[in-house]
Design a protein around this motif. Structure first.
Motif, PDB file in Angstrom:
ATOM      1  N   THR A   1      54.012  -9.564 -14.465  1.00 26.19           N
ATOM      2  CA  THR A   1      52.743 -10.297 -14.509  1.00 26.19           C
ATOM      3  C   THR A   1      51.602  -9.372 -14.898  1.00 26.19           C
ATOM      4  OG1 THR A   1      53.500 -11.897 -12.860  1.00 26.19           O
ATOM      5  CG2 THR A   1      51.114 -11.650 -13.132  1.00 26.19           C
ATOM      6  N   ARG A   2      51.582  -8.162 -14.336  1.00 29.13           N
ATOM      7  CA  ARG A   2      50.533  -7.182 -14.656  1.00 29.13           C
ATOM      8  C   ARG A   2      50.538  -6.863 -16.153  1.00 29.13           C
ATOM      9  NH1 ARG A   2      47.320  -4.280 -11.965  1.00 29.13           N
ATOM     10  NH2 ARG A   2      48.290  -4.811  -9.993  1.00 29.13           N
ATOM     11  N   VAL A   3      51.708  -6.663 -16.728  1.00 26.20           N
ATOM     12  CA  VAL A   3      51.805  -6.338 -18.159  1.00 26.20           C
ATOM     13  C   VAL A   3      51.379  -7.532 -19.008  1.00 26.20           C
ATOM     14  CG1 VAL A   3      53.386  -5.739 -20.039  1.00 26.20           C
ATOM     15  CG2 VAL A   3      53.539  -4.544 -17.842  1.00 26.20           C
ATOM     16  N   ILE A   4      51.823  -8.728 -18.636  1.00 31.27           N
ATOM     17  CA  ILE A   4      51.446  -9.922 -19.389  1.00 31.27           C
ATOM     18  C   ILE A   4      49.937 -10.072 -19.438  1.00 31.27           C
ATOM     19  CG2 ILE A   4      51.464 -12.452 -19.306  1.00 31.27           C
ATOM     20  CD1 ILE A   4      54.398 -12.181 -18.256  1.00 31.27           C
ATOM     21  N   LEU A   5      49.273  -9.901 -18.294  1.00 30.45           N
ATOM     22  CA  LEU A   5      47.816 -10.051 -18.254  1.00 30.45           C
ATOM     23  C   LEU A   5      47.110  -8.889 -18.937  1.00 30.45           C
ATOM     24  CD1 LEU A   5      47.355 -11.457 -14.642  1.00 30.45           C
ATOM     25  CD2 LEU A   5      47.182 -12.707 -16.801  1.00 30.45           C
ATOM     26  N   ALA A   6      47.569  -7.674 -18.667  1.00 29.97           N
ATOM     27  CA  ALA A   6      46.897  -6.491 -19.224  1.00 29.97           C
ATOM     28  C   ALA A   6      46.964  -6.472 -20.742  1.00 29.97           C
ATOM     29  CB  ALA A   6      47.510  -5.218 -18.655  1.00 29.97           C
ATOM     30  N   VAL A   7      48.133  -6.702 -21.290  1.00 31.12           N
ATOM     31  CA  VAL A   7      48.308  -6.622 -22.741  1.00 31.12           C
ATOM     32  C   VAL A   7      47.910  -7.937 -23.410  1.00 31.12           C
ATOM     33  CG1 VAL A   7      49.978  -6.229 -24.595  1.00 31.12           C
ATOM     34  CG2 VAL A   7      50.109  -4.879 -22.488  1.00 31.12           C
ATOM     35  N   GLY A   8      48.321  -9.053 -22.816  1.00 33.34           N
ATOM     36  CA  GLY A   8      48.068 -10.347 -23.442  1.00 33.34           C
ATOM     37  C   GLY A   8      46.652 -10.857 -23.290  1.00 33.34           C
ATOM     38  N   GLU A   9      45.965 -10.487 -22.215  1.00 33.68           N
ATOM     39  CA  GLU A   9      44.634 -11.027 -21.939  1.00 33.68           C
ATOM     40  C   GLU A   9      43.527  -9.968 -21.952  1.00 33.68           C
ATOM     41  OE1 GLU A   9      44.201 -14.281 -21.671  1.00 33.68           O
ATOM     42  OE2 GLU A   9      46.335 -14.775 -21.614  1.00 33.68           O
ATOM     43  N   CYS A  10      43.846  -8.762 -21.508  1.00 33.45           N
ATOM     44  CA  CYS A  10      42.805  -7.735 -21.342  1.00 33.45           C
ATOM     45  C   CYS A  10      42.688  -6.779 -22.523  1.00 33.45           C
ATOM     46  CB  CYS A  10      43.069  -6.925 -20.074  1.00 33.45           C
ATOM     47  SG  CYS A  10      43.033  -7.907 -18.552  1.00 33.45           S
ATOM     48  N   GLY A  11      43.645  -6.811 -23.427  1.00 34.29           N
ATOM     49  CA  GLY A  11      43.540  -5.976 -24.621  1.00 34.29           C
ATOM     50  C   GLY A  11      44.132  -4.581 -24.496  1.00 34.29           C
ATOM     51  N   TYR A  12      44.867  -4.304 -23.422  1.00 33.50           N
ATOM     52  CA  TYR A  12      45.544  -3.010 -23.294  1.00 33.50           C
ATOM     53  C   TYR A  12      46.661  -2.922 -24.331  1.00 33.50           C
ATOM     54  CZ  TYR A  12      43.358  -1.941 -18.769  1.00 33.50           C
ATOM     55  OH  TYR A  12      42.473  -1.650 -17.768  1.00 33.50           O
ATOM     56  N   GLN A  13      47.063  -1.711 -24.649  1.00 29.95           N
ATOM     57  CA  GLN A  13      48.160  -1.476 -25.584  1.00 29.95           C
ATOM     58  C   GLN A  13      49.437  -1.161 -24.807  1.00 29.95           C
ATOM     59  OE1 GLN A  13      48.039  -1.692 -29.024  1.00 29.95           O
ATOM     60  NE2 GLN A  13      46.033  -2.566 -28.588  1.00 29.95           N
ATOM     61  N   PHE A  14      50.553  -1.629 -25.298  1.00 26.48           N
ATOM     62  CA  PHE A  14      51.853  -1.316 -24.715  1.00 26.48           C
ATOM     63  C   PHE A  14      52.553  -0.355 -25.654  1.00 26.48           C
ATOM     64  CE2 PHE A  14      56.321  -1.835 -23.803  1.00 26.48           C
ATOM     65  CZ  PHE A  14      56.333  -1.856 -22.421  1.00 26.48           C
ATOM     66  N   ASN A  15      52.786   0.852 -25.184  1.00 30.29           N
ATOM     67  CA  ASN A  15      53.426   1.886 -25.990  1.00 30.29           C
ATOM     68  C   ASN A  15      54.712   2.341 -25.318  1.00 30.29           C
ATOM     69  OD1 ASN A  15      51.178   2.058 -27.857  1.00 30.29           O
ATOM     70  ND2 ASN A  15      50.081   3.038 -26.192  1.00 30.29           N
ATOM     71  N   GLU A  16      55.485   3.134 -26.020  1.00 29.53           N
ATOM     72  CA  GLU A  16      56.725   3.654 -25.450  1.00 29.53           C
ATOM     73  C   GLU A  16      56.413   4.416 -24.162  1.00 29.53           C
ATOM     74  OE1 GLU A  16      60.372   6.637 -26.626  1.00 29.53           O
ATOM     75  OE2 GLU A  16      59.155   5.779 -28.218  1.00 29.53           O
TER      76      GLU A  16
END
Length: 114
Positions: A30-45
């Motif tokens: 849930t944290r990743v979904i919100l952070a990347v999908g809603e807050c604009g954070y980047q998901f990297n390796e």
């Protein structure tokens, strides 16, 4: 799956995605979904859910968040006779400037991007 959309699954990160699905609990996902999908954070390796500064509350409405904040003492000690005069709807409107609502896996959430 919203986690796959948030991460932007592709050939380069498929292995990391599959490992994450197995290793992370529902709160991490849930944290990743919100952070990347809603807050604009980047998901990297190598990205871990704990790296994202997102406050998440499992509540239905902003008013519920306002009531929780008052109950938790975020507005100080409120004498019992004055408690009946608190305008939770006004507090909820103010909170909506920093907090947003989302539904993840059918569960309503309130969150704030740090």
């Amino acid at each position: 799956m919203r986690l796959a959309q948030a991460i932007g699954i592709n050939q380069a990160n498929l292995k990391q995605f599959l490992e994450a699905v197995d290793a992370w609990d529902e709160n991490d996902k849930t944290r990743v979904i919100l952070a990347v999908g809603e807050c604009g954070y980047q998901f990297n390796e190598g990205t871990q859910p704990s790296e994202f500064d997102v406050d998440i509350y499992r509540l239905d409405t902003m008013r519920d968040l306002a009531e929780q904040f008052v109950e938790d003492g975020l507005f100080g000690d409120i004498p019992a006779p004055l408690a009946y005069y608190i305008d939770y709807d006004a507090i909820a409107r103010d909170l909506s400037m920093d907090y947003a609502e989302a539904t993840v896996a059918g569960h309503p959430l309130i969150y704030c991007c740090g």
